[in-house]
Design an enzyme around this catalytic site. Structure first.
Site, PDB file in Angstrom:
ATOM      1  N   GLY A 149       4.082 -51.901   9.472  1.00  0.00           N
ATOM      2  CA  GLY A 149       2.634 -52.059   9.565  1.00  0.00           C
ATOM      3  C   GLY A 149       2.106 -50.958  10.474  1.00  0.00           C
ATOM      4  CB  CYS A 178       5.566 -59.349   5.008  1.00  0.00           C
ATOM      5  SG  CYS A 178       6.383 -58.578   6.417  1.00  0.00           S
TER       6      CYS A 178
END
Length: 253
Positions: A149, A178
């Site tokens: 990320g 996720c």
């Protein structure tokens, strides 16, 4: 990391003007959310005093992610104007770092899964991913080992990649990792031991789980040792034998 990044890209010439910076840490057990993520992928009430983990919203992309001891978190502070001003290229480059690390440590078939971010193990040969049978044992299915990320400001990067060396995979059952509820999360230790990872959905979880806390020697050329408690020791071969770096879990905000 953010402070270093802001310094990195600002005039006059910053303190890191002629080099990129890489920060390696472990976090205490914590769950983070990306800018656009909701609490839908949390399987607990973060306001509850008995919540298993603290929850922090961050400025990275992506959904709910767990961090904890046994997981190496990599925060690059890179000026992409000196590389390529392309976040997709940057994310694929981070994935490649994790893929090469897994390959070096002896993990089978590291690679990417089409349409999903991150670095995976047990990836079928190109073109065969859609042929994965329902009868394939869980231990042989693609496992997500590295979650990514990122964010950039003035093309200077922050946030980065979480690489599962030997976390307790059971900690991932408190979230839908996720936002992916149909694929297992794995670790280097679990994969080399030929065990199942953990699949965590909104309805529940299943799989083999992780150990966390035992001392393990992982790999051949490069050895990663996860010691008891919150200490992660990474040993890599050098000219005079093995150099050793030990990090202790610490909270980074």
């Amino acid at each position: 990391q953010k402070a270093a990044g802001e310094t990195r890209g600002a005039p006059p010439p910053p303190i890191f003007q002629d080099r990129d910076c890489l920060i390696l840490v472990q976090h205490p057990p914590v769950v983070t959310l990306g800018t656009g993520s909701t609490s839908d992928n949390l399987k607990f009430d973060p306001e509850d005093v008995n919540a298993p983990f603290a929850v922090h919203r961050t400025e990275r992309g992506g959904e709910a992610t767990y961090h904890g001891p046994g997981q190496l978190v990599i925060y690059p502070v890179f000026n992409l104007r000196e590389h390529q001003t392309d976040l997709h290229w940057y994310m694929r480059s981070l994935e490649e770092v994790a893929i090469k690390a897994m390959r070096e440590l002896g993990v089978e078939n590291p690679g990417r899964v089409e349409g999903l971010t991150g670095a995976w193990a047990n990836v079928p040969p190109s073109g065969a991913q859609e042929k994965e049978a329902a009868s394939t044992p869980l231990a042989e299915k693609p496992h997500k080992v590295a979650a990514i990320g990122v964010r950039a400001r003035r093309w200077v990067t922050y946030h980065g990649m979480a690489f599962n060396v030997c976390p307790d995979l059971n900690d991932f059952t408190s979230i839908v990792p996720c936002g992916i509820g149909d694929r297992p999360v794995g670790s280097i230790a679990q994969l080399l031991a030929k065990r199942e990872g953990i699949v965590s959905t909104e309805e529940g979880s299943y799989g083999g789980g992780g150990d966390g806390g035992e001392e393990k020697d992982i790999g051949g050329k490069n050895t990663v040792t996860v010691c008891a408690g919150d200490v992660l020791t990474i040993r890599t071969p050098g000219g005079g034998g093995y150099g050793e770096k030990t990090t202790r879990a610490r909270e980074t905000r």
